[in-house]
Design a protein around this motif. Structure first.
Motif, PDB file in Angstrom:
ATOM      1  N   GLU A 311      -6.602   1.019   7.200  1.00 24.35           N
ATOM      2  CA  GLU A 311      -7.967   0.867   7.697  1.00 24.35           C
ATOM      3  C   GLU A 311      -8.976   1.722   6.912  1.00 24.35           C
ATOM      4  N   ASN A 312     -10.186   1.173   6.783  1.00 19.35           N
ATOM      5  CA  ASN A 312     -11.272   1.890   6.106  1.00 19.35           C
ATOM      6  C   ASN A 312     -11.425   3.315   6.616  1.00 19.35           C
ATOM      7  N   GLY A 322     -16.159  -3.797   2.497  1.00 22.27           N
ATOM      8  CA  GLY A 322     -16.957  -4.484   3.509  1.00 22.27           C
ATOM      9  C   GLY A 322     -18.280  -3.780   3.745  1.00 22.27           C
ATOM     10  N   SER A 331     -12.184  -0.423  11.347  1.00 20.79           N
ATOM     11  CA  SER A 331     -10.840  -0.978  11.542  1.00 20.79           C
ATOM     12  C   SER A 331     -10.482  -2.034  10.496  1.00 20.79           C
ATOM     13  N   SER A 332     -11.476  -2.458   9.690  1.00 16.67           N
ATOM     14  CA  SER A 332     -11.174  -3.416   8.618  1.00 16.67           C
ATOM     15  C   SER A 332     -10.327  -2.735   7.562  1.00 16.67           C
ATOM     16  N   HIS A 333      -9.530  -3.551   6.884  1.00 14.14           N
ATOM     17  CA  HIS A 333      -8.655  -2.972   5.866  1.00 14.14           C
ATOM     18  C   HIS A 333      -9.393  -2.838   4.537  1.00 14.14           C
TER      19      HIS A 333
END
Ligand code: G3P
Ligand code: CA
Length: 373
Positions: A311-312, A322, A331-333
């Motif tokens: 996760e970022n 992103g 929570s984005s990868h």
């Protein structure tokens, strides 16, 4: 060897946001490909320290599964990251245990909640695991309430059974958690841990097991009890037992050769926070690598850093991906693959990951592009 060094330097040049020259330390030459340790199981996908999390990690290709160990009132080792279990179980919803909520001193911290040492194994077995980070990992939280707290013995048996099922040896990498606290309660972890390992045939240095601890005294206690390999975990501060003026351990750069030589007297390797190998500045930008991997290898120690996550939120600024103002950015990868390449290139002997599938894919890519390794 040269390829490894070139890759490390190339990845570093890409990742470092600073403008000064890149001075990567010489890449060491570990004898085999780095091991992937499933940190608390495949904890990016399932509630941590459950048989389901360990099983998924094995399916994804992990070499080792990692149970953190605490103990019950009746002396059984169970897999939990802390002895306080309100963040990873549904204990707060059990009215019958409401009066077990207490406040305790745990080292220098004061902690309020429910503690494994106040529950029998039968009582703990009536609880169910929940995801620790439900906002960050909502998919994993969908499995809340499904799984029991496993005993260490159950984890060892799972590793044995799964080794036969998948046709490769699955190792175990247990950690003694809060060993001084439990010793003071008359519930020492070490003897039971070694007994559990002996009972399953893990007795020799070649056995697929590493025992880890942040507390040097816990490892020193086990050294005469077992021949299996021991790993000294290291956070950003030196353990008090390794601190003295002779080794300058109070200053930045405390993890020097003198400290490593001291660790080598009782352990086979170190498990450093990854920031001890590549630190970040206060804004989350990567700094140049330290010489910890090279120095540890020179001291005859393995190096297994923790913890790698997709996760970022957990990645350095240069690898976050992103729109950072968008909801869910944390929570984005991000570009986790580049972080793995960086550390593999620096010569680590293994690493702890919440996402074993990502670590395995990255290792495959690293070995493909570095055939000399
Ligand atoms: O044991 C390696 C790593 O897991 C240490 O950190 O706090 O996640 O147990 P922690
Ligand atoms: Ca651990």
């Amino acid at each position: 060897m040269k390829l490894c060094f070139r890759l490390a330097t190339g990845v570093l040049a890409m990742l470092l946001s600073t403008t000064h020259a890149v001075c990567a330390p010489p890449a060491p030459t570990p004898s085999r490909s780095p091991i992937i340790i499933a940190h608390r199981g495949a904890s990016g996908y399932r509630p941590e320290h459950t048989l389901a999390a360990y099983e998924l990690a094995i399916q994804q290709g992990a070499d080792f599964i990692e149970p953190d160990l605490v103990i019950t009132k009746d002396g059984v080792l169970v897999a939990r990251h802390e002895n306080e279990i309100s963040q990873t179980t549904d204990v707060a919803r059990h009215a019958e245990f409401a009066d077990r909520k207490v406040t305790k001193k745990l080292g220098s911290r004061t902690v309020t909640g429910w503690f494994t040492e106040d529950f029998t194994l039968a009582e703990l077995k009536s609880l169910r695991a929940v995801e620790r980070l439900p906002k960050l990992r909502p998919k994993s939280a969908e499995y809340d309430g499904k799984y029991e707290i496993p005993t260490f013995d159950e984890v060892l048996k799972l590793a044995r059974q799964q080794s036969a099922t998948v046709g490769r040896e699955i190792g175990v990498y247990p950690e003694t958690k809060h060993p001084s606290h439990f010793e003071a309660l008359g519930l020492p972890l070490e003897g039971r841990l070694v007994e559990n390992l002996n009972a399953q045939g893990y007795t020799e240095p070649e056995a697929p097991v590493f025992i880890q601890s942040f507390e040097p005294s816990s490892l020193k206690k086990m050294r005469p009890m077992t021949r299996v390999r021991l790993i000294q975990l290291l956070g950003d501060q030196p353990p008090a037992e390794l601190t003295d003026t002779e080794t300058n351990t109070s200053r930045p750069g405390w993890l020097n050769r003198a400290v490593l030589d001291r660790i080598k007297e009782y352990a086979d390797g170190i498990g450093p926070d990854k920031s001890l190998i590549v630190a970040r500045d206060r804004n989350g930008n990567l700094l140049e690598p330290t010489s910890v991997v090279t120095d540890a290898h020179a001291a005859g120690l393995l190096v297994h850093p923790y913890t790698f996550r997709n996760e970022n939120t957990f990645l350095p600024v240069s690898l976050r991906r992103g729109d950072k103002t968008a909801p869910g950015f944390g929570s984005s990868h991000g570009d986790y693959a580049a972080e793995y390449q960086l550390f593999f290139g620096l010569g680590v002997d293994g690493l702890f990951s919440d996402f074993p599938d990502a670590a395995i894919a990255s290792r495959k890519e690293f070995l493909r592009t570095n055939p000399a390794r």
